[in-house]
Design an enzyme around this catalytic site. Structure first.
Site, PDB file in Angstrom:
ATOM      1  N   GLU A   8       0.805  -1.220   0.000  1.00  4.37           N
ATOM      2  CA  GLU A   8       0.000   0.000   0.000  1.00  4.37           C
ATOM      3  C   GLU A   8       0.836   1.267   0.000  1.00  4.37           C
ATOM      4  O   GLU A   8       0.438   2.288  -0.582  1.00  4.37           O
ATOM      5  CB  GLU A   8      -0.965   0.003   1.187  1.00  4.37           C
ATOM      6  CG  GLU A   8      -2.148  -0.949   1.042  1.00  4.37           C
ATOM      7  CD  GLU A   8      -1.785  -2.401   1.299  1.00  4.37           C
ATOM      8  OE1 GLU A   8      -0.666  -2.652   1.797  1.00  4.37           O
ATOM      9  OE2 GLU A   8      -2.604  -3.288   0.993  1.00  4.37           O
ATOM     10  N   HIS A  47     -11.407  -5.537   8.610  1.00  8.84           N
ATOM     11  CA  HIS A  47     -12.223  -5.287   7.423  1.00  8.84           C
ATOM     12  C   HIS A  47     -13.460  -4.457   7.757  1.00  8.84           C
ATOM     13  O   HIS A  47     -14.339  -4.324   6.928  1.00  8.84           O
ATOM     14  CB  HIS A  47     -12.657  -6.612   6.784  1.00  8.84           C
ATOM     15  CG  HIS A  47     -11.539  -7.390   6.165  1.00  8.84           C
ATOM     16  ND1 HIS A  47     -10.540  -7.976   6.908  1.00  8.84           N
ATOM     17  CD2 HIS A  47     -11.232  -7.667   4.867  1.00  8.84           C
ATOM     18  CE1 HIS A  47      -9.692  -8.594   6.093  1.00  8.84           C
ATOM     19  NE2 HIS A  47     -10.084  -8.423   4.855  1.00  8.84           N
TER      20      HIS A  47
END
Ligand SMILES: Cc1ncc(C[n+]2csc(CCOP(=O)(O)OP(=O)(O)O)c2C)c(N)n1
Ligand SMILES: Cc1ncc(C[n+]2csc(CCOP(=O)(O)OP(=O)(O)O)c2C)c(N)n1
Ligand SMILES: [Mg+2]
Ligand SMILES: [Mg+2]
Lengths: 327, 362, 362, 327
Positions: free
Chosen positions: A61, A130
């Site tokens: 990322e 999540h």
């Protein structure tokens, strides 16, 4: 193109439009190519626009964000996907110290017209990391715009606006309502203005402000309240930074009462800023303290307990009633 | 894949490629490994079935990686420390973690990572590659205390692209930490094939950037795995520093139950991969070496199925955790600032509360 | 340092070690390089003096890295893109950035990074290794637009330990990006010596982990640098992908003016390093090749000093930036939410305001 | 040991004490060994305690944080230094997704008794990224304690408390006053309690709350106000998460007026949380809106403009007076 579509499809439609009409637009992220994204937000786009415009990246990322900074400094308009907001932290250095600063640092010589999209929020019974809502971390960063759409039409128009924006924009997509809200969206390429709230329901008695998936519960709460004779105004905050505080103040000046509804932990969330700003500017109009309905100041639990963590309609109704009774 | 330099003892069809180490026939290690791998396979099928029927959350299948996990589990000492990622259930079970806890974890219950049997092993790690640094930190603690224990980090091929892994390899090298990194190179990171992850042809070469010795091994070959692991673990345990193992396998499953690999994975590739899979390979070898037969096999499967059923039952019968757990394990002590929220949370779940079971929003 | 495999043409004492490339005598490239290096040296001394007298903020000296910077600057095309770190003033000047802007930057004025002469070069990058990813992103843009330009990222030896660099190398390799990474291995990262950064003996080996070709070069040898850079730049420019260069130098200065290297650096090591330094080496070579003499040298120094003085004067005479700049360049357009703060800021700095010059707190 | 020492020396003293008395304590960070840290907070400690206890790490903040997580999970008590808070972003993933969660994630089986120290804040004429105040980002993270000392004694006692704490603590050290405030500190190894405010000056008319370096300006402002007959109470917030809101409420209930002073950008800062909480709980006691004195919502400028960015005594005095006049 006037059939009802989901928020997810609206995102896809906007990306498709942008890729079609601007060769500077490129998409990058993990699994966004052949797979079309783990939520299918980019489904079909690589097949249509090619591997050089819809890029499956290696798994990193910081790299995704750093590439986007570099690309955008050259005038490309990268739209990067972070697969889940829980994995945005490695990208934070690049977003905070570079994307948000490049224009200021070079006094306009270079800029970063990039977009980062990330699904966020809980309620889909997903594994750890999540389900978090950490939007406040980004709203505190000067130079970074933070936008959260909560309907297909707004998702479409705001994403196009973000791509057209000459500065970096973080778009957080409420994944819990990716597929549950549907409405017709006209694929006309029209951006919706960033930096302002959207009043979804006018009301006299109390203002309810929220953003993201919680907008659904908030609208439901307004209906329940209406049945009990309380006329609630519902405002979708939409842009978390910079805040359109004027719209909020105007509403609260009229209603005298405000409930902020957020999914995130309470402490130092967006709700704190709204409550602080409104109390600062409207103290005399306020007929009750600004109330915050929020997640707890704990770690988002795994799925067995997540419904206990997430605020729900009943919580909002209750807070609104308490606000109506106060003072 | 440089097949030539890949450490391998058993051919895909189960035939020995070379003289096997003596322990293959002189101990029941291979049979033991087979038992663990069979259990892992059964567990995997059951977990997927539970997920499909709404009795488990999203689940990451271990199909195709059984040999790696079992070899690692069996070669580690009980007091060593495992830093797993999210696909190492088989290794965890070999290390003594009852399946009920693994189900509990994937069922969305934090208590799945609380089992005493995990000793000091790290819980499942979802943020990619971050566990490699934990293993280094733990390895430092072992080195600092002059213990001859080691830390073992497991990761996927995709994880090798994330900076943390490079940082972990680097510090392990320079501090000569007693840590072993094991890459399960299953060729895919969700939908991203190995070739899009890196231009380096052998992921084991990542060790070269950090002065860490490395070896590439057939991850479907339990014997080769044990040989490689013994070298690596011994190096680390004897204070000679870290080691990197790249085990070549294939993810025979979807990425998780939330994924559909048909969208991106060539059917032909999967078909070929099945010919290499580790369990059938070991089974054939065992038969060939006359260490195993149909009768024992049937008995074993029966036995394992019973064990598994008992674990599943225990899992399904476990009551949900108390809602207040989310407050009670945040810090060692509850800060007064959270007392009000905790009370509120507790009240809300009671009958009549906003989050009572069967309430408006459910 | 594997001296054996290090690319080198000039001995530390200025003697050619081998037949020199024809351009050494057939062009004025070496003299041009010498001029730039001399200017960098003068600039550096002046900047430190300005800092010591409170006329400049903290400053990172380039002493000892002049050859690397100048070679990179001279070998790049004007339209290429530089992603510097904070120690590349010489390279920036070679690429046309007037010294006044560099002083402005280190003097605490953002406008130092706004100069038109910087074209599309990135501004100085302080967060270690992050610029290597910018270079990759820019290189992607060049590749995407099918231009034959390249991006060049510079970094220090310490920076090679940070994950970003590994991620940058990796993506550059797999996407075959037109980017060249240049490590100025000056042996120290503030107080941390090279040996504590990594167990790998050659930092250029970091390329091996990413399939990126790499070369190690004597960073005090401008000829070797040009040869290495030409290979690397050509590879990148012709679409054959990235390249990594490790240039071995020595930080002859403190880390910055805020540092005191005497606390951690052996005096002996510094003394030895001075015998290898790039400027004297090139000067001796030029004399030896009869491309230069004392008279021209004196004239050059005089000339450069005048140029520098003019730049310093221009810097010192630059009025402070308007306070409102901090609002006006935050976004392309000022959001109404910031209007009130901007007004407030503007009013406060006026006579009588809370931040007026000479106010209570100053 | 009763001579007046600086905040920096107090940090050193506390580290020395911890290393001396607990063999589980190890220090790690960039340049903390031979060099003793770029600010000299760890000066002499490696010489005294050895290279195996005071570790110069390779240059990588994610690594530093990840190592600390791993070390502390084994019962070591790592005290990691991030050289400047502006470089903490690569460490954020480890701090947020692991350090703050390990106890909760394993229901107490493992925990992370680690400390991260980082100098923060502006006003020392440093280069870019060396002057930010991003404490609010961390205060929003459940599971992470955030502590800011603003005197030598508090630096000493709070650091010892942080090291003794069984959970992760982020200590931000106000570098602007590293050397400017001096007081005698007794090296008795006594920790000061975390999780509570410290009232530095009692007062009747108005409450001023601040933390870090701004405490100095806030105390000065109180003096100025006293000269004008306004009796200000000054509270050092000290622990930003979890907040000791009770002490603040008690004070505001008495004074009826509150000014929050922070160096950080205003939007979504700690000041917002304080203003929101106080307005929520004390609306009836408030005789004026809670005012926030803060940095602007812009990027911290380089040194030429930093004094215009940082709030000063005059700003605080002015805000306090406006508060006194309001309503
Ligand atoms: C930091 C981070 N980014 C993204 C993800 C989402 N994600 C989960 S698994 C995965 C792929 C991992 O592939 P690999 O490392 O090869 O392991 P495998 O699952 O194949 O065993 C991704 C991208 C994540 N968990 N963490
Ligand atoms: C992410 C980050 N961490 C820490 C620092 C503080 N810092 C500035 S320079 C430096 C050392 C860099 O060493 P090296 O990469 O060898 O470059 P050199 O200064 O020697 O040229 C450090 C630790 C920083 N700027 N950025
Ligand atoms: Mg994989
Ligand atoms: Mg260096």
């Amino acid at each position: 193109m006037n059939n009802a579509i989901t928020l997810l499809e609206a995102v896809n439609l906007a990306l498709n439009h942008a890729l079609r009409n601007d060769s500077d637009v490129v998409l990058l992220g993990e699994d966004i190519g052949v797979n079309g994204g783990v939520f299918r937000a980019t489904a079909g786009l690589q097949a249509t626009f090619g591997e050089h415009r819809v890029l499956d990246t290696p798994l990193a990322e910081a790299m995704i964000a750093g590439l986007a900074v570099g690309m955008s400094s050259q005038g490309l308009k990268p739209v990067a996907e972070i697969q889940f907001m829980g994995f945005i932290f490695p990208a934070m250095e690049q977003l905070v110290v570079h994307a948000a600063r490049m224009r200021n640092r070079t006094r306009g010589r270079l800029s970063c017209p990039l977009v980062v999209r990330a699904p966020y929020g809980g309620g889909i019974h997903a594994p750890e990391h999540h389900s978090e809502s950490t939007e406040a971390l980004f709203a505190h960063i000067p130079g970074l715009k933070v936008v959260i759409p909560s309907s297909p039409q707004r998702a479409y128009g705001l994403l196009l606006a973000a791509i057209a924006d000459p500065d970096p924009v973080l778009i957080l997509e409420p994944k819990r309502i990716y597929r549950s809200v549907k409405e017709p969206v006209t694929d006309d390429g029209k951006p919706l203005p960033l930096g302002r709230c959207y009043t979804l329901r006018p009301g006299r008695d109390i203002t309810l402000v929220s953003w993201g998936a919680m907008i659904c519960e908030t609208l439901k709460a307004a209906e329940t309240l209406a049945e009990e004779g309380i006329d609630a105004e519902v405002i979708d905050l939409v842009t978390l930074n910079p805040l359109d505080i004027d719209t909020l103040l105007q509403s609260v000046t009229r209603t005298g009462r405000l409930v902020v509804v957020q999914e995130a932990p309470r402490t130092c969330g967006i709700g704190a800023e709204i409550a602080a700003s409104v109390s600062e500017h409207c103290l005399l109009s306020l007929q009750a303290p600004v109330r915050r309905v929020s997640g707890y100041d704990t770690i988002m639990p795994y799925l067995k307990l997540e419904q206990h963590y997430l605020p729900n309609t009943a919580d909002i109704v209750q807070a609104a009633k308490q606000s109506m009774e106060a003072l | 894949m440089h097949e030539s330099t890949l450490l391998r003892y058993i051919a895909p069809n189960g035939e020995p490629l070379t003289a096997l180490p003596v322990w293959c026939s002189q101990s029941d290690w291979l049979v033991e490994a087979y038992r663990h791998m069979q259990f892992a396979r059964l567990f995997d099928q059951k977990a997927i079935a539970l997920q499909r029927t709404g009795q488990l959350g999203t689940y990451a299948s271990i199909l195709g990686a059984e040999a790696i996990d079992v070899a690692v589990g069996m070669c580690m000492e009980a007091t060593d420390i495992l830093a797993p990622y999210y696909r190492n259930h088989a290794c965890q079970m070999v290390r003594g973690l009852p399946a009920r806890h693994i189900l509990s974890y994937w069922g969305g219950d934090e208590r799945g990572s609380a089992a005493a049997e995990m000793q000091q092993d790290f819980p499942n790690c979802i943020p990619i590659a971050t566990q490699t640094l934990h293993a280094c930190g733990a390895a430092f603690a072992l080195q600092y205390r002059q213990q001859s224990r080691i830390a073992v980090a497991m990761l996927g091929d995709g994880a090798t692209s994330k900076g943390d892994f490079a940082e972990a390899l680097n510090v392990a090298g320079v501090w000569k930490l007693p840590v072993v990194f094991i890459i399960n190179n299953n060729q895919w990171a969700i939908s991203v094939p190995r070739t899009l992850q890196s231009a380096v042809s052998r992921l084991s070469d990542k060790g070269l950037a950090a002065g860490v010795p490395a070896i590439q091994v057939d991850g479907n070959d339990i014997i080769a795995l044990r040989i490689a692991l013994e070298t690596a673990f011994q190096t680390a345990r004897e204070g000679q520093g870290p080691f990197l193992i790249e085990a070549i396998s294939y993810r025979l499953s979807d990425h998780t139950t939330a994924d559909d690999a048909n969208r991106y994975r060539p059917a032909e590739e999967l078909k070929t991969a099945w010919k290499h899979e580790p369990l059938a390979r070991l089974r054939t070898l065992l038969f060939r070496l006359q260490l195993w037969d149909e009768q024992r096999d049937t008995a074993l499967l029966h036995d394992l199925q019973n064990q598994l059923d008992a674990e599943v039952k225990a899992y399904l019968e476990t009551p949900a955790p108390p809602v207040t757990d989310m407050f009670d394990y945040l810090h060692a002590e509850l800060h007064p600032a959270l007392r009000e929220q905790r009370d509120w949370c507790e009240v809300n779940q009671m009958p009549g509360g906003s989050h009572a079971p069967g309430g408006a929003d459910e």
